[in-house]
Design a protein around this motif. Sequence first.
Motif, mmCIF file in Angstrom:
data_model
loop_
_atom_site.group_PDB
_atom_site.id
_atom_site.type_symbol
_atom_site.label_atom_id
_atom_site.label_comp_id
_atom_site.label_asym_id
_atom_site.label_seq_id
_atom_site.Cartn_x
_atom_site.Cartn_y
_atom_site.Cartn_z
ATOM 1 N N ARG A 26 -51.652 19.606 -69.753
ATOM 2 C CA ARG A 26 -50.580 18.614 -69.865
ATOM 3 C C ARG A 26 -51.071 17.342 -70.568
ATOM 4 O O ARG A 26 -50.389 16.798 -71.432
ATOM 5 C CB ARG A 26 -50.003 18.265 -68.502
ATOM 6 N N LEU A 27 -52.264 16.881 -70.215
ATOM 7 C CA LEU A 27 -52.806 15.677 -70.844
ATOM 8 C C LEU A 27 -53.045 15.908 -72.343
ATOM 9 O O LEU A 27 -52.708 15.056 -73.167
ATOM 10 C CB LEU A 27 -54.113 15.262 -70.169
ATOM 11 N N LEU A 28 -53.608 17.054 -72.700
ATOM 12 C CA LEU A 28 -53.862 17.352 -74.106
ATOM 13 C C LEU A 28 -52.561 17.478 -74.898
ATOM 14 O O LEU A 28 -52.461 16.978 -76.030
ATOM 15 C CB LEU A 28 -54.707 18.616 -74.228
ATOM 16 N N PHE A 29 -51.563 18.124 -74.322
ATOM 17 C CA PHE A 29 -50.256 18.211 -74.987
ATOM 18 C C PHE A 29 -49.624 16.819 -75.128
ATOM 19 O O PHE A 29 -49.017 16.509 -76.146
ATOM 20 C CB PHE A 29 -49.311 19.146 -74.238
ATOM 21 N N ALA A 62 -39.632 19.117 -80.529
ATOM 22 C CA ALA A 62 -38.972 19.842 -79.440
ATOM 23 C C ALA A 62 -39.968 20.727 -78.685
ATOM 24 O O ALA A 62 -40.002 20.739 -77.449
ATOM 25 C CB ALA A 62 -37.827 20.693 -79.986
ATOM 26 N N PHE A 63 -40.792 21.465 -79.433
ATOM 27 C CA PHE A 63 -41.782 22.333 -78.778
ATOM 28 C C PHE A 63 -42.859 21.508 -78.081
ATOM 29 O O PHE A 63 -43.393 21.917 -77.042
ATOM 30 C CB PHE A 63 -42.403 23.301 -79.777
ATOM 31 N N LEU A 95 -53.488 24.306 -75.690
ATOM 32 C CA LEU A 95 -53.123 25.716 -75.603
ATOM 33 C C LEU A 95 -54.247 26.513 -74.949
ATOM 34 O O LEU A 95 -53.987 27.373 -74.090
ATOM 35 C CB LEU A 95 -52.807 26.273 -76.991
ATOM 36 N N SER A 96 -55.461 26.226 -75.321
ATOM 37 C CA SER A 96 -56.604 26.916 -74.709
ATOM 38 C C SER A 96 -56.660 26.651 -73.203
ATOM 39 O O SER A 96 -56.876 27.569 -72.408
ATOM 40 C CB SER A 96 -57.898 26.441 -75.372
ATOM 41 N N GLN A 97 -56.444 25.397 -72.823
ATOM 42 C CA GLN A 97 -56.424 25.054 -71.395
ATOM 43 C C GLN A 97 -55.270 25.739 -70.670
ATOM 44 O O GLN A 97 -55.421 26.206 -69.544
ATOM 45 C CB GLN A 97 -56.313 23.537 -71.221
ATOM 46 N N ALA A 98 -54.107 25.801 -71.305
ATOM 47 C CA ALA A 98 -52.937 26.435 -70.685
ATOM 48 C C ALA A 98 -53.194 27.921 -70.475
ATOM 49 O O ALA A 98 -52.790 28.484 -69.446
ATOM 50 C CB ALA A 98 -51.699 26.218 -71.554
ATOM 51 N N ARG A 99 -53.840 28.557 -71.441
ATOM 52 C CA ARG A 99 -54.133 29.993 -71.304
ATOM 53 C C ARG A 99 -55.131 30.262 -70.188
ATOM 54 O O ARG A 99 -55.083 31.306 -69.546
ATOM 55 C CB ARG A 99 -54.658 30.553 -72.624
ATOM 56 N N LYS A 100 -56.039 29.320 -69.955
ATOM 57 C CA LYS A 100 -57.028 29.481 -68.896
ATOM 58 C C LYS A 100 -56.520 29.001 -67.544
ATOM 59 O O LYS A 100 -57.207 29.153 -66.540
ATOM 60 C CB LYS A 100 -58.287 28.668 -69.236
ATOM 61 N N ALA A 120 -48.126 27.606 -77.053
ATOM 62 C CA ALA A 120 -48.307 28.378 -78.279
ATOM 63 C C ALA A 120 -47.253 28.001 -79.313
ATOM 64 O O ALA A 120 -47.559 27.855 -80.502
ATOM 65 C CB ALA A 120 -48.248 29.872 -77.975
ATOM 66 N N PHE A 121 -46.016 27.836 -78.871
ATOM 67 C CA PHE A 121 -44.969 27.420 -79.805
ATOM 68 C C PHE A 121 -45.306 26.059 -80.410
ATOM 69 O O PHE A 121 -45.155 25.849 -81.615
ATOM 70 C CB PHE A 121 -43.601 27.370 -79.105
ATOM 71 N N PHE A 122 -45.757 25.130 -79.570
ATOM 72 C CA PHE A 122 -46.101 23.797 -80.049
ATOM 73 C C PHE A 122 -47.286 23.845 -81.015
ATOM 74 O O PHE A 122 -47.214 23.323 -82.137
ATOM 75 C CB PHE A 122 -46.412 22.890 -78.855
ATOM 76 N N ALA A 123 -48.369 24.478 -80.604
ATOM 77 C CA ALA A 123 -49.581 24.497 -81.422
ATOM 78 C C ALA A 123 -49.363 25.223 -82.744
ATOM 79 O O ALA A 123 -49.807 24.760 -83.800
ATOM 80 C CB ALA A 123 -50.727 25.138 -80.640
#
Length: 129
Positions: free
Chosen positions: A106-109, A18-19, A95-100, A33-36
Amino acid sequence: MHEVLLVLHNLLRWFVLAFGLWALLRPESRPGAFFAHTLTLQVVLGVVLAFASPLVQGALLALDEVMRAGGEPRYFVAEHWVGGLIALGLAHAGLSQARKGGRWARLLFALALLLVLLSIPWFRPLLRL
């Protein structure tokens, strides 16, 4: 203890999925963050479960034979946890990419979620209680 860990590992799978879907649809810091972090907990539970599992422990004793024979023991000894660890790395990179504010989040997730989906033992019961 083995059964309790197995139930927890199984239930946490649905939160990870779900996350992961949430992070894929909204590749931002909070969903990522929830997913990772949920995936991190899932991997830690899986490692503890491997040490408590009679299937994995028995398979490790006869590793050469298990790898040649294939089937369920080989899946859990060789493939299940490798996919989980790679997915964990991809989720944390996302997560690191999302924070930056990076464009690769999106691709990494997506890759992490795909690996999680491929690493789930769909031949086992979907819900253990």
